[in-house]
Motif scaffolding. Structure first.
Motif, mmCIF file in Angstrom:
data_model
loop_
_atom_site.group_PDB
_atom_site.id
_atom_site.type_symbol
_atom_site.label_atom_id
_atom_site.label_comp_id
_atom_site.label_asym_id
_atom_site.label_seq_id
_atom_site.Cartn_x
_atom_site.Cartn_y
_atom_site.Cartn_z
ATOM 1 N N PRO A 72 0.815 -1.222 0.000
ATOM 2 C CA PRO A 72 0.000 0.000 0.000
ATOM 3 C C PRO A 72 0.847 1.269 0.000
ATOM 4 O O PRO A 72 0.797 2.067 0.929
ATOM 5 C CB PRO A 72 -0.814 -0.141 1.282
ATOM 6 C CG PRO A 72 0.059 -0.936 2.180
ATOM 7 C CD PRO A 72 0.796 -1.886 1.297
ATOM 8 N N LEU A 73 1.645 1.442 -1.032
ATOM 9 C CA LEU A 73 2.498 2.624 -1.162
ATOM 10 C C LEU A 73 2.014 3.459 -2.347
ATOM 11 O O LEU A 73 1.787 2.940 -3.439
ATOM 12 C CB LEU A 73 3.955 2.221 -1.382
ATOM 13 C CG LEU A 73 4.576 1.345 -0.285
ATOM 14 C CD1 LEU A 73 5.955 0.877 -0.722
ATOM 15 C CD2 LEU A 73 4.628 2.078 1.016
ATOM 16 N N ILE A 74 1.891 4.753 -2.140
ATOM 17 C CA ILE A 74 1.449 5.662 -3.202
ATOM 18 C C ILE A 74 2.689 6.198 -3.912
ATOM 19 O O ILE A 74 3.576 6.760 -3.273
ATOM 20 C CB ILE A 74 0.615 6.828 -2.622
ATOM 21 C CG1 ILE A 74 -0.617 6.277 -1.921
ATOM 22 C CG2 ILE A 74 0.240 7.805 -3.721
ATOM 23 C CD1 ILE A 74 -1.440 7.316 -1.204
ATOM 24 N N PRO A 75 2.780 5.990 -5.227
ATOM 25 C CA PRO A 75 3.954 6.492 -5.961
ATOM 26 C C PRO A 75 4.035 8.022 -5.905
ATOM 27 O O PRO A 75 3.029 8.719 -5.732
ATOM 28 C CB PRO A 75 3.722 6.015 -7.395
ATOM 29 C CG PRO A 75 2.692 4.938 -7.305
ATOM 30 C CD PRO A 75 1.882 5.237 -6.085
ATOM 31 N N LYS A 76 5.238 8.525 -6.061
ATOM 32 C CA LYS A 76 5.470 9.971 -6.014
ATOM 33 C C LYS A 76 4.728 10.659 -7.167
ATOM 34 O O LYS A 76 4.762 10.200 -8.301
ATOM 35 C CB LYS A 76 6.961 10.245 -6.116
ATOM 36 C CG LYS A 76 7.332 11.659 -5.817
ATOM 37 C CD LYS A 76 8.832 11.807 -5.742
ATOM 38 C CE LYS A 76 9.166 13.175 -5.215
ATOM 39 N NZ LYS A 76 10.595 13.324 -4.984
ATOM 40 N N GLU B 218 1.454 10.864 -7.446
ATOM 41 C CA GLU B 218 0.116 10.294 -7.629
ATOM 42 C C GLU B 218 -0.711 10.534 -6.371
ATOM 43 O O GLU B 218 -0.187 10.776 -5.293
ATOM 44 C CB GLU B 218 0.226 8.790 -7.900
ATOM 45 C CG GLU B 218 1.110 8.450 -9.059
ATOM 46 C CD GLU B 218 0.371 7.725 -10.140
ATOM 47 O OE1 GLU B 218 -0.782 7.362 -9.930
ATOM 48 O OE2 GLU B 218 0.979 7.530 -11.198
ATOM 49 N N LEU B 219 -2.042 10.460 -6.527
ATOM 50 C CA LEU B 219 -2.936 10.636 -5.392
ATOM 51 C C LEU B 219 -3.537 9.323 -4.902
ATOM 52 O O LEU B 219 -3.967 9.225 -3.763
ATOM 53 C CB LEU B 219 -4.062 11.614 -5.754
ATOM 54 C CG LEU B 219 -3.620 13.043 -6.076
ATOM 55 C CD1 LEU B 219 -4.807 13.870 -6.536
ATOM 56 C CD2 LEU B 219 -2.973 13.674 -4.862
ATOM 57 N N LEU B 220 -3.595 8.328 -5.775
ATOM 58 C CA LEU B 220 -4.211 7.047 -5.429
ATOM 59 C C LEU B 220 -3.308 5.891 -5.821
ATOM 60 O O LEU B 220 -2.434 6.017 -6.674
ATOM 61 C CB LEU B 220 -5.560 6.899 -6.153
ATOM 62 C CG LEU B 220 -6.649 7.898 -5.797
ATOM 63 C CD1 LEU B 220 -7.832 7.713 -6.720
ATOM 64 C CD2 LEU B 220 -7.070 7.741 -4.361
ATOM 65 N N ILE B 221 -3.567 4.758 -5.203
ATOM 66 C CA ILE B 221 -2.872 3.531 -5.567
ATOM 67 C C ILE B 221 -3.616 2.900 -6.736
ATOM 68 O O ILE B 221 -4.840 2.802 -6.724
ATOM 69 C CB ILE B 221 -2.848 2.548 -4.375
ATOM 70 C CG1 ILE B 221 -2.127 3.179 -3.195
ATOM 71 C CG2 ILE B 221 -2.208 1.241 -4.772
ATOM 72 C CD1 ILE B 221 -2.200 2.350 -1.933
ATOM 73 N N GLU B 222 -2.882 2.450 -7.725
ATOM 74 C CA GLU B 222 -3.515 1.801 -8.877
ATOM 75 C C GLU B 222 -3.612 0.310 -8.624
ATOM 76 O O GLU B 222 -2.657 -0.326 -8.198
ATOM 77 C CB GLU B 222 -2.698 2.066 -10.130
ATOM 78 C CG GLU B 222 -2.673 3.524 -10.530
ATOM 79 C CD GLU B 222 -1.836 3.750 -11.772
ATOM 80 O OE1 GLU B 222 -1.526 2.768 -12.471
ATOM 81 O OE2 GLU B 222 -1.502 4.901 -12.034
ATOM 82 N N ALA C 93 -4.622 -3.342 -3.622
ATOM 83 C CA ALA C 93 -3.523 -3.147 -2.674
ATOM 84 C C ALA C 93 -3.856 -3.843 -1.364
ATOM 85 O O ALA C 93 -5.025 -4.043 -1.028
ATOM 86 C CB ALA C 93 -3.289 -1.661 -2.435
#
Length: 114
Positions: free
Chosen positions: A55-59, A61-65, A68
């Motif tokens: 459950p990590l949000i990429p730099k 981005e606002l949401l996880i794709e 998760a």
């Protein structure tokens, strides 16, 4: 898989209650262990047993794709394991001392002494 886990959790709860209702203090401790494990498995199963990305949000981005993993259930189970171990350690020490003083592990015999 969820049905199998529900049967396993129900069996753990039933075995824990059965062991906690026995007269022996050692069986009470075994029942406490089974009860804490059943509760942890219940939380784990209710949170969902799907494999997912961390459950990590990429730099940027606002949401996880995509799917998760649920970090809340993992944190609650980890906390439950630590608290359960502390309670179990306290119960073992307390019961060990009571058995030394009374010279028995039968709860009915422990109740009658002063």
């Amino acid at each position: 898989m969820t049905t199998l886990m529900a049967i396993l959790i129900g069996t753990f709860y039933a075995a824990a209650i059965y062991m906690m209702l026995r007269r022996s203090v050692v069986k009470l401790v075994i029942g406490l262990i089974l009860l804490s494990n059943a509760a942890n498995l219940l939380i784990f199963t209710v949170a969902g047993m799907d494999r997912g990305i961390p459950p990590l949000i990429p730099k940027g981005e606002l949401l996880i794709e995509g799917p998760a993993a649920d970090p809340l259930a993992q944190a609650v189970i980890l906390t439950s394991i630590v608290i359960g171990f502390g309670v179990l350690a306290f119960a073992v020490v307390l019961i060990h001392r009571a058995c030394e003083v009374v010279q028995t592990d039968d709860m009915n015999e422990m109740k009658g002494t002063d």
